[in-house]
Write an enzyme that holds these catalytic residues in place. Structure first.
Site, PDB file in Angstrom:
ATOM      1  N   ARG A 148      29.354  10.502  74.396  1.00 49.62           N
ATOM      2  CA  ARG A 148      29.888   9.767  73.250  1.00 49.62           C
ATOM      3  C   ARG A 148      31.394   9.584  73.378  1.00 49.62           C
ATOM      4  NH1 ARG A 148      28.415  10.571  66.869  1.00 49.62           N
ATOM      5  NH2 ARG A 148      30.193   9.461  66.002  1.00 49.62           N
TER       6      ARG A 148
ATOM      7  N   TYR B 198      20.118   2.229  52.169  1.00 45.24           N
ATOM      8  CA  TYR B 198      21.440   2.217  52.800  1.00 45.24           C
ATOM      9  C   TYR B 198      22.178   0.908  52.510  1.00 45.24           C
ATOM     10  CZ  TYR B 198      20.428   6.475  55.440  1.00 45.24           C
ATOM     11  OH  TYR B 198      20.138   7.772  55.797  1.00 45.24           O
TER      12      TYR B 198
END
Length: 366
Positions: A41, A154
Protein backbone atom coordinates in the site's frame (compact mmCIF):
# COMPACT_ATOMS: atom_id res chain seq x y z
CA UNK A 1 -7.64 -19.99 -20.70
CA UNK A 2 -6.76 -20.61 -17.04
CA UNK A 3 -4.67 -23.35 -15.35
CA UNK A 4 -6.54 -26.37 -14.03
CA UNK A 5 -7.79 -26.02 -10.45
CA UNK A 6 -5.78 -28.13 -7.99
CA UNK A 7 -7.75 -27.55 -4.76
CA UNK A 8 -11.54 -27.52 -5.22
CA UNK A 9 -12.39 -28.21 -1.55
CA UNK A 10 -14.05 -24.80 -1.13
CA UNK A 11 -16.22 -25.13 -4.24
CA UNK A 12 -17.22 -28.68 -3.34
CA UNK A 13 -18.30 -27.67 0.17
CA UNK A 14 -20.41 -24.81 -1.19
CA UNK A 15 -22.21 -27.35 -3.36
CA UNK A 16 -22.55 -29.78 -0.42
CA UNK A 17 -20.33 -32.32 -2.12
CA UNK A 18 -18.00 -34.58 -0.07
CA UNK A 19 -14.66 -33.13 1.04
CA UNK A 20 -11.69 -34.55 2.96
CA UNK A 21 -11.72 -31.78 5.57
CA UNK A 22 -13.48 -28.48 6.19
CA UNK A 23 -12.26 -25.71 3.85
CA UNK A 24 -11.34 -22.30 5.25
CA UNK A 25 -10.76 -18.74 4.08
CA UNK A 26 -11.07 -15.44 5.95
CA UNK A 27 -12.97 -12.31 5.09
CA UNK A 28 -10.51 -9.44 4.65
CA UNK A 29 -7.66 -11.97 4.55
CA UNK A 30 -5.59 -9.52 2.49
CA UNK A 31 -5.39 -6.45 4.68
CA UNK A 32 -3.65 -4.14 7.11
CA UNK A 33 -2.72 -6.82 9.66
CA UNK A 34 -0.11 -8.11 7.17
CA UNK A 35 3.18 -6.17 7.03
CA UNK A 36 3.62 -7.09 3.36
CA UNK A 37 0.21 -5.56 2.60
CA UNK A 38 1.20 -2.33 4.35
CA UNK A 39 4.39 -2.25 2.29
CA UNK A 40 2.46 -2.72 -0.96
CA UNK A 41 0.00 0.00 0.00
CA UNK A 42 2.86 2.40 0.75
CA UNK A 43 4.40 1.65 -2.63
CA UNK A 44 1.07 2.15 -4.42
CA UNK A 45 0.45 5.42 -2.60
CA UNK A 46 -3.06 4.80 -1.28
CA UNK A 47 -5.83 2.23 -1.02
CA UNK A 48 -7.63 3.10 -4.26
CA UNK A 49 -4.37 2.90 -6.20
CA UNK A 50 -4.05 -0.69 -4.97
CA UNK A 51 -7.57 -1.49 -6.16
CA UNK A 52 -7.28 0.19 -9.55
CA UNK A 53 -3.97 -1.38 -10.60
CA UNK A 54 -4.34 -5.03 -11.54
CA UNK A 55 -0.74 -5.90 -10.67
CA UNK A 56 -1.05 -4.44 -7.18
CA UNK A 57 -4.48 -6.06 -6.71
CA UNK A 58 -2.99 -9.42 -7.70
CA UNK A 59 0.02 -8.94 -5.44
CA UNK A 60 -2.02 -8.26 -2.31
CA UNK A 61 -4.62 -10.96 -3.12
CA UNK A 62 -1.84 -13.56 -3.18
CA UNK A 63 -0.03 -12.34 -0.05
CA UNK A 64 -2.09 -14.30 2.52
CA UNK A 65 -1.88 -17.43 0.35
CA UNK A 66 1.89 -17.31 0.63
CA UNK A 67 1.61 -17.30 4.44
CA UNK A 68 -1.34 -19.61 5.05
CA UNK A 69 -2.85 -22.82 3.70
CA UNK A 70 -6.10 -21.18 2.61
CA UNK A 71 -8.68 -22.88 0.40
CA UNK A 72 -9.79 -19.78 -1.52
CA UNK A 73 -8.61 -16.35 -2.57
CA UNK A 74 -10.88 -13.32 -2.70
CA UNK A 75 -10.53 -10.49 -5.17
CA UNK A 76 -8.81 -7.49 -3.61
CA UNK A 77 -11.14 -4.58 -4.24
CA UNK A 78 -13.73 -2.51 -2.39
CA UNK A 79 -17.50 -2.74 -2.17
CA UNK A 80 -17.81 0.95 -3.12
CA UNK A 81 -16.45 0.62 -6.65
CA UNK A 82 -19.98 0.83 -8.09
CA UNK A 83 -20.92 4.16 -6.42
CA UNK A 84 -17.53 5.48 -7.51
CA UNK A 85 -18.25 4.43 -11.11
CA UNK A 86 -21.63 6.20 -10.84
CA UNK A 87 -19.70 9.44 -10.44
CA UNK A 88 -19.87 10.00 -6.67
CA UNK A 89 -16.12 10.40 -6.28
CA UNK A 90 -14.97 7.87 -3.72
CA UNK A 91 -12.08 8.83 -1.45
CA UNK A 92 -10.77 7.73 1.94
CA UNK A 93 -10.38 10.15 4.83
CA UNK A 94 -7.66 9.19 7.31
CA UNK A 95 -9.28 7.77 10.43
CA UNK A 96 -12.80 8.16 9.05
CA UNK A 97 -13.08 5.56 6.31
CA UNK A 98 -14.80 6.00 2.94
CA UNK A 99 -16.32 9.30 1.82
CA UNK A 100 -17.86 10.63 -1.40
CA UNK A 101 -17.43 14.00 -3.05
CA UNK A 102 -21.14 13.83 -3.95
CA UNK A 103 -23.81 12.29 -1.73
CA UNK A 104 -27.33 11.11 -2.54
CA UNK A 105 -30.15 12.80 -0.64
CA UNK A 106 -32.96 13.66 -3.09
CA UNK A 107 -35.03 12.16 -5.89
CA UNK A 108 -33.17 14.38 -8.35
CA UNK A 109 -29.87 12.92 -7.11
CA UNK A 110 -31.17 9.40 -7.72
CA UNK A 111 -32.62 10.25 -11.13
CA UNK A 112 -29.24 11.62 -12.24
CA UNK A 113 -27.37 8.42 -11.41
CA UNK A 114 -26.41 6.11 -14.28
CA UNK A 115 -26.70 2.33 -14.16
CA UNK A 116 -23.15 1.04 -14.45
CA UNK A 117 -21.95 -1.85 -16.58
CA UNK A 118 -18.94 -4.10 -16.24
CA UNK A 119 -17.09 -1.95 -18.79
CA UNK A 120 -17.38 1.02 -16.40
CA UNK A 121 -15.33 -1.07 -13.98
CA UNK A 122 -12.93 -2.67 -16.40
CA UNK A 123 -10.04 -2.30 -13.95
CA UNK A 124 -11.82 -4.76 -11.65
CA UNK A 125 -12.36 -7.22 -14.50
CA UNK A 126 -8.71 -6.90 -15.47
CA UNK A 127 -7.71 -7.57 -11.86
CA UNK A 128 -9.89 -10.70 -11.73
CA UNK A 129 -8.22 -12.14 -14.82
CA UNK A 130 -4.73 -11.20 -13.62
CA UNK A 131 -5.36 -12.82 -10.23
CA UNK A 132 -6.73 -16.03 -11.80
CA UNK A 133 -3.50 -16.36 -13.76
CA UNK A 134 -1.46 -15.45 -10.68
CA UNK A 135 -3.14 -18.18 -8.64
CA UNK A 136 -2.04 -20.73 -11.24
CA UNK A 137 -4.90 -23.03 -10.26
CA UNK A 138 -3.84 -23.31 -6.60
CA UNK A 139 -7.26 -22.35 -5.16
CA UNK A 140 -10.51 -20.83 -6.47
CA UNK A 141 -11.03 -17.08 -6.77
CA UNK A 142 -14.04 -15.42 -5.11
CA UNK A 143 -15.53 -12.30 -6.67
CA UNK A 144 -17.83 -10.04 -4.70
CA UNK A 145 -20.06 -7.01 -4.44
CA UNK A 146 -21.83 -5.07 -1.75
CA UNK A 147 -25.60 -5.53 -1.61
CA UNK A 148 -27.77 -2.71 -3.00
CA UNK A 149 -28.93 -1.78 0.52
CA UNK A 150 -25.37 -1.64 1.86
CA UNK A 151 -24.16 0.43 -1.09
CA UNK A 152 -27.10 2.79 -0.65
CA UNK A 153 -26.30 3.33 3.03
CA UNK A 154 -22.82 4.59 2.17
CA UNK A 155 -24.10 6.74 -0.69
CA UNK A 156 -26.82 8.41 1.37
CA UNK A 157 -24.95 8.67 4.69
CA UNK A 158 -21.76 9.70 2.86
CA UNK A 159 -19.72 7.05 4.60
CA UNK A 160 -20.14 4.98 7.72
CA UNK A 161 -22.87 5.82 10.20
CA UNK A 162 -23.91 5.06 13.76
CA UNK A 163 -27.62 5.79 13.40
CA UNK A 164 -28.28 5.62 9.59
CA UNK A 165 -30.65 8.53 10.01
CA UNK A 166 -30.56 9.80 6.45
CA UNK A 167 -31.25 6.50 4.70
CA UNK A 168 -33.87 5.47 7.24
CA UNK A 169 -35.58 8.83 6.90
CA UNK A 170 -35.73 8.28 3.14
CA UNK A 171 -36.94 4.70 3.62
CA UNK A 172 -39.92 5.81 5.70
CA UNK A 173 -40.74 9.19 4.13
CA UNK A 174 -39.76 8.65 0.47
CA UNK A 175 -39.75 4.89 -0.08
CA UNK A 176 -40.28 5.26 -3.82
CA UNK A 177 -37.04 7.27 -4.09
CA UNK A 178 -35.07 4.66 -2.18
CA UNK A 179 -36.58 1.84 -4.25
CA UNK A 180 -35.50 3.67 -7.41
CA UNK A 181 -31.95 3.89 -6.09
CA UNK A 182 -31.89 0.24 -5.02
CA UNK A 183 -33.20 -0.87 -8.41
CA UNK A 184 -30.39 1.01 -10.18
CA UNK A 185 -27.87 -0.51 -7.81
CA UNK A 186 -29.25 -4.03 -8.28
CA UNK A 187 -28.96 -3.73 -12.06
CA UNK A 188 -25.42 -2.40 -11.68
CA UNK A 189 -24.46 -5.24 -9.33
CA UNK A 190 -25.83 -7.83 -11.75
CA UNK A 191 -23.64 -6.48 -14.55
CA UNK A 192 -20.67 -6.15 -12.20
CA UNK A 193 -20.84 -9.71 -10.86
CA UNK A 194 -21.55 -11.29 -14.22
CA UNK A 195 -18.55 -9.38 -15.55
CA UNK A 196 -16.41 -10.86 -12.78
CA UNK A 197 -17.59 -14.36 -13.70
CA UNK A 198 -16.69 -13.84 -17.34
CA UNK A 199 -13.32 -12.45 -16.25
CA UNK A 200 -12.54 -15.53 -14.15
CA UNK A 201 -14.29 -15.49 -10.75
CA UNK A 202 -15.22 -19.03 -9.68
CA UNK A 203 -17.57 -18.13 -6.82
CA UNK A 204 -19.27 -14.96 -5.60
CA UNK A 205 -20.15 -13.38 -2.29
CA UNK A 206 -22.70 -10.61 -1.76
CA UNK A 207 -21.82 -8.54 1.31
CA UNK A 208 -24.97 -7.20 2.97
CA UNK A 209 -23.03 -5.52 5.75
CA UNK A 210 -25.83 -3.26 6.94
CA UNK A 211 -28.90 -5.44 6.34
CA UNK A 212 -28.98 -6.28 10.03
CA UNK A 213 -29.86 -2.71 11.05
CA UNK A 214 -33.34 -3.15 9.56
CA UNK A 215 -36.55 -4.45 11.07
CA UNK A 216 -37.89 -7.70 9.62
CA UNK A 217 -40.41 -6.17 7.20
CA UNK A 218 -37.96 -3.49 6.07
CA UNK A 219 -35.24 -6.10 5.51
CA UNK A 220 -37.56 -8.03 3.22
CA UNK A 221 -38.54 -4.94 1.20
CA UNK A 222 -35.31 -2.97 1.01
CA UNK A 223 -32.52 -5.53 1.22
CA UNK A 224 -33.51 -9.13 0.54
CA UNK A 225 -35.82 -8.29 -2.37
CA UNK A 226 -32.94 -6.76 -4.31
CA UNK A 227 -30.48 -9.52 -3.48
CA UNK A 228 -33.06 -11.99 -4.81
CA UNK A 229 -33.30 -9.88 -7.97
CA UNK A 230 -29.53 -10.16 -8.36
CA UNK A 231 -29.44 -13.90 -7.74
CA UNK A 232 -32.15 -14.46 -10.32
CA UNK A 233 -30.04 -12.71 -12.97
CA UNK A 234 -26.55 -14.04 -12.31
CA UNK A 235 -24.66 -16.48 -14.50
CA UNK A 236 -24.82 -19.61 -12.35
CA UNK A 237 -22.97 -21.94 -14.74
CA UNK A 238 -20.00 -20.89 -16.85
CA UNK A 239 -17.94 -23.05 -19.19
CA UNK A 240 -19.47 -26.15 -17.66
CA UNK A 241 -18.72 -25.11 -14.08
CA UNK A 242 -21.24 -24.08 -11.43
CA UNK A 243 -20.68 -20.62 -9.95
CA UNK A 244 -21.74 -20.84 -6.28
CA UNK A 245 -23.06 -17.68 -4.61
CA UNK A 246 -22.71 -16.87 -0.90
CA UNK A 247 -25.15 -14.44 0.69
CA UNK A 248 -23.88 -12.73 3.84
CA UNK A 249 -26.08 -10.44 5.93
CA UNK A 250 -24.29 -9.33 9.07
CA UNK A 251 -26.63 -9.68 12.08
CA UNK A 252 -29.12 -11.47 9.83
CA UNK A 253 -29.40 -14.77 11.69
CA UNK A 254 -33.12 -14.25 12.39
CA UNK A 255 -33.87 -14.33 8.64
CA UNK A 256 -32.01 -17.46 7.56
CA UNK A 257 -35.06 -19.20 6.10
CA UNK A 258 -35.88 -16.16 3.96
CA UNK A 259 -32.26 -15.83 2.87
CA UNK A 260 -32.08 -19.51 1.93
CA UNK A 261 -35.20 -19.11 -0.22
CA UNK A 262 -33.41 -16.61 -2.50
CA UNK A 263 -31.59 -19.39 -4.34
CA UNK A 264 -28.18 -18.68 -2.81
CA UNK A 265 -25.90 -21.70 -2.54
CA UNK A 266 -24.55 -20.71 0.88
CA UNK A 267 -25.28 -18.32 3.72
CA UNK A 268 -22.57 -16.51 5.63
CA UNK A 269 -23.10 -16.39 9.39
CA UNK A 270 -21.68 -13.85 11.80
CA UNK A 271 -20.60 -14.97 15.28
CA UNK A 272 -23.91 -14.00 16.92
CA UNK A 273 -25.69 -16.93 15.23
CA UNK A 274 -25.30 -20.45 16.59
CA UNK A 275 -24.09 -22.61 13.70
CA UNK A 276 -25.77 -25.76 15.04
CA UNK A 277 -29.10 -23.97 15.15
CA UNK A 278 -28.51 -22.52 11.69
CA UNK A 279 -27.79 -25.96 10.27
CA UNK A 280 -30.93 -27.38 11.84
CA UNK A 281 -32.99 -24.57 10.32
CA UNK A 282 -31.61 -24.33 6.78
CA UNK A 283 -28.69 -26.74 6.42
CA UNK A 284 -30.49 -29.14 4.09
CA UNK A 285 -31.11 -26.32 1.62
CA UNK A 286 -27.86 -24.34 1.66
CA UNK A 287 -24.25 -24.61 2.74
CA UNK A 288 -23.13 -22.50 5.68
CA UNK A 289 -20.07 -20.28 6.00
CA UNK A 290 -18.56 -19.03 9.24
CA UNK A 291 -18.62 -18.20 11.99
CA UNK A 292 -15.93 -17.74 14.63
CA UNK A 293 -15.64 -14.36 16.39
CA UNK A 294 -12.78 -12.45 14.65
CA UNK A 295 -11.56 -11.33 18.08
CA UNK A 296 -10.56 -14.93 18.83
CA UNK A 297 -7.45 -14.17 16.77
CA UNK A 298 -6.24 -11.86 19.53
CA UNK A 299 -5.91 -14.94 21.77
CA UNK A 300 -3.15 -17.53 21.85
CA UNK A 301 -2.82 -20.83 19.99
CA UNK A 302 -4.62 -23.04 22.53
CA UNK A 303 -7.64 -20.74 22.75
CA UNK A 304 -7.85 -20.43 18.98
CA UNK A 305 -7.72 -24.21 18.56
CA UNK A 306 -10.41 -24.68 21.22
CA UNK A 307 -12.74 -22.16 19.60
CA UNK A 308 -12.18 -23.71 16.17
CA UNK A 309 -13.23 -27.08 17.57
CA UNK A 310 -16.36 -25.52 19.08
CA UNK A 311 -17.47 -24.20 15.67
CA UNK A 312 -16.61 -27.46 13.87
CA UNK A 313 -18.47 -29.50 16.47
CA UNK A 314 -21.42 -27.13 16.27
CA UNK A 315 -21.79 -27.81 12.56
CA UNK A 316 -21.10 -31.51 13.05
CA UNK A 317 -20.41 -34.31 10.59
CA UNK A 318 -20.80 -34.00 6.86
CA UNK A 319 -20.15 -31.51 4.13
CA UNK A 320 -21.68 -28.10 3.49
CA UNK A 321 -19.51 -26.06 5.87
CA UNK A 322 -16.93 -23.45 4.84
CA UNK A 323 -15.03 -22.20 7.89
CA UNK A 324 -14.62 -18.44 8.12
CA UNK A 325 -14.62 -15.57 10.56
CA UNK A 326 -17.98 -14.06 11.45
CA UNK A 327 -16.77 -10.83 9.81
CA UNK A 328 -13.49 -9.41 8.51
CA UNK A 329 -10.13 -9.97 10.19
CA UNK A 330 -9.14 -7.05 12.41
CA UNK A 331 -6.31 -4.67 11.64
CA UNK A 332 -4.33 -5.30 14.84
CA UNK A 333 -4.30 -9.12 14.77
CA UNK A 334 -0.89 -10.75 15.10
CA UNK A 335 -0.22 -12.19 11.61
CA UNK A 336 1.06 -15.43 13.17
CA UNK A 337 -2.35 -16.19 14.69
CA UNK A 338 -4.42 -16.85 11.53
CA UNK A 339 -2.09 -19.78 10.83
CA UNK A 340 -3.12 -21.37 14.13
CA UNK A 341 -6.77 -21.09 13.07
CA UNK A 342 -6.31 -22.35 9.51
CA UNK A 343 -4.13 -25.29 10.48
CA UNK A 344 -6.56 -26.22 13.27
CA UNK A 345 -9.52 -26.20 10.87
CA UNK A 346 -7.78 -28.55 8.46
CA UNK A 347 -6.47 -30.88 11.18
CA UNK A 348 -9.54 -30.98 13.39
CA UNK A 349 -11.98 -30.86 10.50
CA UNK A 350 -10.91 -34.23 9.11
CA UNK A 351 -12.81 -36.21 11.73
CA UNK A 352 -16.08 -34.61 10.61
CA UNK A 353 -15.64 -36.00 7.09
CA UNK A 354 -15.38 -39.55 5.85
CA UNK A 355 -12.02 -40.83 4.66
CA UNK A 356 -14.03 -42.38 1.82
CA UNK A 357 -15.50 -38.98 0.88
CA UNK A 358 -19.15 -39.27 1.52
CA UNK A 359 -19.98 -42.13 3.87
CA UNK A 360 -20.68 -39.79 6.78
CA UNK A 361 -22.46 -37.37 4.47
CA UNK A 362 -24.81 -40.16 3.40
CA UNK A 363 -25.39 -41.15 7.02
CA UNK A 364 -26.34 -37.57 7.81
CA UNK A 365 -28.77 -37.32 4.89
CA UNK A 366 -26.71 -34.75 2.99
Amino acid sequence: MFPELKNDRFLRALQKQPVDTTPVWMMRQAGRYLPEYRASRATAGDFLSLCKNDQFACEVTLQPLKRYDLDAAILFSDILTIPDAMGLGLYFEAGEGPKFKHQIRTKADVDALPITTDTDLDYVMKAVTTIRHGLNGSVPLIGFSGSPWTLATYMIENGSSKDFRHIKAMMYSEPETLHALLDKLAKSVISYLNGQILAGAQALQIFDTWGGILSGPMYQQFSLLYMKQILDSLIRDHQGKKIPVILFTKNGGQWLENMAATGADALGLDWTTDIAEARARVGKNVALQGNIDPCVLYAGKEVIEREVENVLAGFGHGTGHVFNLGHGIHQFVNPDHPKYLIDAVHAQGQKYHSKNYGDLDALNGL
